[in-house]
Design an enzyme around this catalytic site. Structure first.
Site, PDB file in Angstrom:
ATOM      1  N   HIS A 220      -5.542  22.019 -25.575  1.00  0.00           N
ATOM      2  CA  HIS A 220      -6.921  22.949 -25.100  1.00  0.00           C
ATOM      3  C   HIS A 220      -6.967  24.052 -24.768  1.00  0.00           C
ATOM      4  O   HIS A 220      -5.892  24.514 -24.233  1.00  0.00           O
ATOM      5  CB  HIS A 220      -7.709  22.215 -23.940  1.00  0.00           C
ATOM      6  CG  HIS A 220      -9.213  22.281 -23.564  1.00  0.00           C
ATOM      7  ND1 HIS A 220      -9.246  23.417 -22.982  1.00  0.00           N
ATOM      8  CD2 HIS A 220     -10.549  21.604 -24.043  1.00  0.00           C
ATOM      9  CE1 HIS A 220     -10.458  24.217 -22.440  1.00  0.00           C
ATOM     10  NE2 HIS A 220     -11.362  22.683 -23.259  1.00  0.00           N
TER      11      HIS A 220
ATOM     12  N   ASP B 185     -18.195  20.528 -25.976  1.00  0.00           N
ATOM     13  CA  ASP B 185     -17.170  21.148 -25.077  1.00  0.00           C
ATOM     14  C   ASP B 185     -19.038  21.704 -23.715  1.00  0.00           C
ATOM     15  O   ASP B 185     -18.463  22.024 -23.259  1.00  0.00           O
ATOM     16  CB  ASP B 185     -16.868  22.868 -25.095  1.00  0.00           C
ATOM     17  CG  ASP B 185     -15.732  23.235 -24.947  1.00  0.00           C
ATOM     18  OD1 ASP B 185     -15.632  22.737 -23.332  1.00  0.00           O
ATOM     19  OD2 ASP B 185     -15.810  24.344 -25.277  1.00  0.00           O
TER      20      ASP B 185
HETATM   21 ZN    ZN Z   1     -13.421  22.562 -23.503  1.00  0.00          ZN
END
Ligand code: ZN
Length: 321
Positions: free
Chosen positions: A163, A283
């Site tokens: 990430h 997200d």
């Molecule tokens: Zn993220």
């Protein structure tokens, strides 16, 4: 589409919320409450938008920017235990990724084993490079000291989600005078793509060919440049890896839709790695559930691909019931 599984959704514990308070703005203040909530507003929005399950992970930079190794190990364990406790209240709706103290590769391997075995987590999510000891360090996981860690990831058979995180000030001089480019608009993808390319090019995936690495944001721009990358690498010597970057990308990587709700980019990702290696993600809370879901539900792709990307691929990759 009902029954979606979203795989890059974040939470925080008070210790890591504070670490991200670098963004002093009304935008960040609103995010903090959402990061700390798992069962209230988040669940309401999941229901409203057809998300059956979220795989939750610690916010960025999370553990990776903790300079003190012992503190990093402690924070990872505290965050993972807190997440496991939250999941236990609604195991029908949530699953987890482990936060890992990559400052100490052995401790990271041990914590991943604990999370998979005892907490039933589905893999790890790590926020790119780790700082160790001093602010101005960036340790990448293609380095030799991580080989035993990767051996353990392969042995456990769980995916590793790479990430984005903030770049270090000393490494972002090209952005001088343009701070608006540093984070999620551009810098995050640049940083994560370089890390992914280092892993691919290092020979790591020759040594551990079963590793499965997940990257978000529809591939952090790698799909778009993959052809040129391999084309030019035929003329540039010195790369330790045996196969082309495209071969590793199609064999060892999965791409998620997190924060990149563009149908052209989605179709390009499907054409690059195949619909079996693309997964739905929002997200949250950095993006809205409604935005990500309404886009994905209406995106002009085959219905069979929507089912794979929206649910079935995640069930297989993360062994979800
Ligand atoms: Zn993220």
């Amino acid at each position: 589409m009902q029954g979606k599984i979203a795989v890059e959704e974040h939470f925080a514990i008070p210790a890591t919320t504070g670490r991200s308070a670098r963004y002093q703005s009304p935008y960040w203040s609103a995010l903090q409450a959402k990061l700390l909530d798992i069962h209230d507003q988040r669940l309401v929005e999941m229901d409203r938008n057809g998300i059956a399950t979220e795989i939750i992970s610690l916010n960025s930079n999370g553990v990776q920017s903790i300079l003190d190794v012992a503190s990093a190990v402690d924070t990872a364990r505290i965050a993972n235990d807190a997440l496991a406790e939250a999941i236990a209240k609604r195991p029908d709706r949530f699953a987890g990724f482990a936060a890992l103290p990559m400052q100490d590769p052995q401790a990271a391997a041990t914590e991943l084993g604990r999370c998979v075995r005892d907490l039933k987590f589905k893999g790890a999510l790590v926020n790119s490079f780790t700082q160790v000891g001093t602010d101005d360090t960036a340790v990448y996981y293609d380095l030799p000291q991580y080989r035993a860690f990767w051996a353990e990831v392969e042995r456990l058979g769980v995916p590793f989600y790479l990430h984005p995180r903030d770049q270090l000030p000393s490494r972002r001089r090209a952005y001088d005078g343009h701070p608006w480019l540093i984070g999620s608009p551009w810098g995050f993808a640049e940083e994560t793509a370089i890390h992914a390319l280092r892993l691919m090019g290092s020979g790591l995936l020759d040594d551990y060919p079963k590793l499965q690495i997940v990257i978000g944001h529809l591939g952090e721009r790698i799909p778009y440049d993959l052809w040129r990358l391999d084309h030019r690498l035929t003329k540039v010597p010195g790369r330790p890896a045996k196969k082309t970057m495209g071969e590793y990308f199609r064999r060892n990587f999965h791409i998620t839709t997190s924060g990149h709700f563009c149908t052209q980019s989605l179709i390009h990702a499907i054409l690059t790695v195949g619909a079996d290696r693309v997964l739905f993600a929002v997200d949250y809370p950095f993006e809205d559930h409604a935005h990500g879901c309404s886009w994905f539900d209406a995106a002009e792709i085959a219905e069979s691909d929507r089912i794979k990307i929206g649910r079935d691929n995640a069930k297989v990759l993360f062994s979800l019931g």
